[in-house]
Design a protein around this motif. Sequence first.
Motif, PDB file in Angstrom:
ATOM      1  N   VAL A  73       0.873  -1.079   0.085  1.00  0.00           N
ATOM      2  CA  VAL A  73      -0.148   0.008  -0.035  1.00  0.00           C
ATOM      3  C   VAL A  73       0.971   1.144  -0.071  1.00  0.00           C
ATOM      4  O   VAL A  73       0.743   2.221  -0.606  1.00  0.00           O
ATOM      5  CB  VAL A  73      -1.011   0.039   1.078  1.00  0.00           C
ATOM      6  N   GLU A  74       1.954   1.206   0.806  1.00  0.00           N
ATOM      7  CA  GLU A  74       2.847   2.451   0.816  1.00  0.00           C
ATOM      8  C   GLU A  74       3.405   2.573  -0.497  1.00  0.00           C
ATOM      9  O   GLU A  74       3.558   3.808  -0.708  1.00  0.00           O
ATOM     10  CB  GLU A  74       3.794   2.200   2.059  1.00  0.00           C
ATOM     11  N   CYS A  75       3.916   1.710  -1.085  1.00  0.00           N
ATOM     12  CA  CYS A  75       4.583   1.630  -2.378  1.00  0.00           C
ATOM     13  C   CYS A  75       3.412   2.312  -3.519  1.00  0.00           C
ATOM     14  O   CYS A  75       3.938   3.142  -4.412  1.00  0.00           O
ATOM     15  CB  CYS A  75       4.931   0.068  -2.790  1.00  0.00           C
ATOM     16  N   ARG A  76       2.409   1.628  -3.603  1.00  0.00           N
ATOM     17  CA  ARG A  76       1.289   1.926  -4.497  1.00  0.00           C
ATOM     18  C   ARG A  76       1.099   3.589  -4.304  1.00  0.00           C
ATOM     19  O   ARG A  76       1.101   4.226  -5.179  1.00  0.00           O
ATOM     20  CB  ARG A  76       0.089   1.312  -4.253  1.00  0.00           C
ATOM     21  N   GLU A  77       0.989   4.018  -3.090  1.00  0.00           N
ATOM     22  CA  GLU A  77       0.598   5.399  -2.766  1.00  0.00           C
ATOM     23  C   GLU A  77       1.852   6.494  -3.092  1.00  0.00           C
ATOM     24  O   GLU A  77       1.686   7.447  -3.747  1.00  0.00           O
ATOM     25  CB  GLU A  77       0.494   5.733  -1.359  1.00  0.00           C
ATOM     26  N   HIS A  78       3.037   5.905  -3.044  1.00  0.00           N
ATOM     27  CA  HIS A  78       4.246   6.498  -3.315  1.00  0.00           C
ATOM     28  C   HIS A  78       4.190   6.627  -5.024  1.00  0.00           C
ATOM     29  O   HIS A  78       4.498   8.007  -5.434  1.00  0.00           O
ATOM     30  CB  HIS A  78       5.306   5.814  -3.061  1.00  0.00           C
ATOM     31  N   ALA A  79       3.931   5.583  -5.772  1.00  0.00           N
ATOM     32  CA  ALA A  79       3.899   5.895  -7.200  1.00  0.00           C
ATOM     33  C   ALA A  79       2.882   6.522  -7.681  1.00  0.00           C
ATOM     34  O   ALA A  79       2.835   7.228  -8.555  1.00  0.00           O
ATOM     35  CB  ALA A  79       3.902   4.271  -7.511  1.00  0.00           C
TER      36      ALA A  79
END
Length: 122
Positions: A73-79
């Motif tokens: 989730v953190e990775c997705r939001e970063h992207a």
Amino acid sequence: MLQPPHSSLQIAAVPAQRASARDRDQDAPWPTEAVCRRDEAGLFFAPSKEPTAARLSREEAAKRVCARCPVMVECREHALLQPEPYGVWGGLTAAERRVVLARRRRRDMELKKRPNRIAAAG
């Protein structure tokens, strides 16, 4: 191993700009726990002139890695916030992220158009 199209995009979890919101060590940035930091990094970025069938297969393999990642989730939001133009991040391809961003923009526009129901009720 496949190389990303741009040298600053080495693996999907390189950026260390924000700490995880989960109950982990708050001093450690979320990318340190990303599954893609291990040995599957080549799955996340397309080589030049990759055939469609190979791209789809590679992307599905990357999404399987993302599915077991504790910081997906953190990775997705970063992207989505950057926005990252290449690769699979947080289980989404660049095209899928564009769709999510477009939906978010439409939703935001719709919310701005709606009358304030709280003010109208008072």
